[in-house]
Design an enzyme around this catalytic site. Structure first.
Site, PDB file in Angstrom:
ATOM      1  N   HIS A   1       0.837  -1.204   0.000  1.00 41.48           N
ATOM      2  CA  HIS A   1       0.000   0.000   0.000  1.00 41.48           C
ATOM      3  C   HIS A   1       0.874   1.257   0.000  1.00 41.48           C
ATOM      4  O   HIS A   1       0.695   2.157  -0.815  1.00 41.48           O
ATOM      5  CB  HIS A   1      -0.944   0.034   1.207  1.00 41.48           C
ATOM      6  CG  HIS A   1      -1.520   1.404   1.418  1.00 41.48           C
ATOM      7  ND1 HIS A   1      -2.597   1.868   0.697  1.00 41.48           N
ATOM      8  CD2 HIS A   1      -1.117   2.427   2.214  1.00 41.48           C
ATOM      9  CE1 HIS A   1      -2.841   3.122   1.050  1.00 41.48           C
ATOM     10  NE2 HIS A   1      -1.959   3.493   1.969  1.00 41.48           N
TER      11      HIS A   1
ATOM     12  N   HIS B   1       1.512   5.277  -2.778  1.00 40.52           N
ATOM     13  CA  HIS B   1       1.940   6.647  -2.472  1.00 40.52           C
ATOM     14  C   HIS B   1       3.163   7.133  -3.246  1.00 40.52           C
ATOM     15  O   HIS B   1       3.251   8.315  -3.567  1.00 40.52           O
ATOM     16  CB  HIS B   1       2.252   6.774  -0.977  1.00 40.52           C
ATOM     17  CG  HIS B   1       1.049   6.757  -0.086  1.00 40.52           C
ATOM     18  ND1 HIS B   1       0.180   7.822   0.007  1.00 40.52           N
ATOM     19  CD2 HIS B   1       0.562   5.809   0.751  1.00 40.52           C
ATOM     20  CE1 HIS B   1      -0.788   7.528   0.872  1.00 40.52           C
ATOM     21  NE2 HIS B   1      -0.591   6.314   1.330  1.00 40.52           N
TER      22      HIS B   1
ATOM     23  N   SER C   1      -4.052   1.119  -4.508  1.00 41.56           N
ATOM     24  CA  SER C   1      -3.458  -0.127  -4.007  1.00 41.56           C
ATOM     25  C   SER C   1      -4.516  -1.172  -3.692  1.00 41.56           C
ATOM     26  O   SER C   1      -4.207  -2.226  -3.144  1.00 41.56           O
ATOM     27  CB  SER C   1      -2.606   0.155  -2.759  1.00 41.56           C
ATOM     28  OG  SER C   1      -3.413   0.654  -1.707  1.00 41.56           O
TER      29      SER C   1
ATOM     30  N   GLU D   1      -5.572   9.586   0.203  1.00 39.48           N
ATOM     31  CA  GLU D   1      -5.934   8.170   0.186  1.00 39.48           C
ATOM     32  C   GLU D   1      -7.050   7.828  -0.811  1.00 39.48           C
ATOM     33  O   GLU D   1      -7.001   6.789  -1.455  1.00 39.48           O
ATOM     34  CB  GLU D   1      -6.363   7.704   1.591  1.00 39.48           C
ATOM     35  CG  GLU D   1      -5.257   7.752   2.629  1.00 39.48           C
ATOM     36  CD  GLU D   1      -4.129   6.731   2.393  1.00 39.48           C
ATOM     37  OE1 GLU D   1      -4.222   5.932   1.450  1.00 39.48           O
ATOM     38  OE2 GLU D   1      -3.148   6.774   3.160  1.00 39.48           O
TER      39      GLU D   1
HETATM   40 FE   LIG Z   1      -1.776   5.385   2.844  1.00 41.52          FE
END
Ligand SMILES: [Fe+2]
Length: 285
Positions: A130, A135, A195, A176
């Site tokens: 993730h 990111h 993700s 997010e």
């Molecule tokens: Fe995150």
């Protein structure tokens, strides 16, 4: 260490430094873990092409980290000259202030451990897949990278003002789970979506969730769900809009919001700019 729901965190916090960083110890990943990474990467790669924004797709392609768990120092050698950010290895979730301090200093914390194979589709705590896949590519975008730093600085201030809950909603609904309106249609730049195997198509194609134009105060007043797909996504026009929104001092915003009940995650307000079937309210008019 415990997470926000009070459960014990699974990372090894015994060998961390005072700033919660650890060594990545890349050599200790097993071949089964590298193989799991390759499978996670391959599945996401097939989903993102038509769902992620160009900024994400283009960077991901150039980084070539699909062949196994990446070495942070190899990525740092590319990230530093690009936007002056650095990845730092951490055992998992961090205390708020530690997390904000890293972001404010252009250090992005990345969890070192990888999920178990049975968590292929869903994981409760953020793992290296993730944190890295979701990111890192966006940290190569200069405007977005500046936004994350501004968020970290704002977090330190919010911590002092007792306003973290309000500010955290901004991170949730942008970094997010954010969507962006592009000439190709709605795309995502949010790491939680990028993700995820299931939410990526749901966030952009399902008729169920609300898609609402970015509105800073509205977002900071809106609760979110951590254990289901989101009921509402907020859509930015471009990354500049996001960065500009963090320029003012939030102190008066917090004071203004404090007297009001937060909105439920599913609510649509008469003042919302609602995207219908992925079409922006302005373009549809
Ligand atoms: Fe995150």
């Amino acid at each position: 260490m415990t997470g926000e729901t009070g459960h014990k965190l699974r990372g090894d916090y015994s060998r961390m430094r005072p700033d919660y960083t650890v060594d990545q110890e890349w050599e200790s990943y097993s071949s089964a873990e590298h193989d799991l990474w390759r499978r996670l990467y391959a599945r996401q790669e097939s989903l993102i092409a038509k769902h992620a924004c160009d900024e994400f797709n283009d960077t991901l392609e150039s980084l070539h980290f699909g062949e196994g768990i990446p070495r942070f120092d190899a990525i740092n050698a590319k990230l530093k000259p690009a936007t002056n950010w650095q990845l730092v290895a951490v055992p998992g979730l961090l205390p708020d202030l530690t997390f904000f301090d890293h972001l404010a200093n252009r250090r992005f914390p990345v969890t070192v451990w990888l999920r178990d194979p049975q968590e292929f589709d869903y994981i409760v705590e953020p793992d290296i897949f993730h944190d890295f896949f979701g990111h890192v590519p966006m940290l190569f975008n200069p405007v977005f990278a500046n936004y994350i730093q501004a968020y970290g600085r704002g977090g330190i201030k919010a911590h002092a003002l007792g306003a973290i809950e309000m500010l955290a909603r901004l991170y949730w609904y942008t970094v997010e789970f954010g969507l962006i309106d592009t000439p190709k249609g709605l795309r995502t730049y949010g790491a939680g979506i990028l993700s995820s195997g299931g939410e990526i198509a749901y966030s952009l194609e399902s008729p169920k969730p609300n898609r609402i134009g970015f509105d800073l105060l509205r977002i900071m007043r809106t609760r979110y769900k951590i254990d289901t797909f989101q009921e509402t996504y907020f859509v930015i026009r471009d990354f500049r809009e996001l960065f500009d929104a963090t320029a003012p001092d939030f102190t008066p915003y917090y004071a203004q919001l404090r007297g009001h009940e937060p909105y439920a995650p599913s609510v649509v307000l008469p003042t919302d700019r609602v995207y219908h079937r992925g079409v922006s309210p302005q373009r549809a008019a």
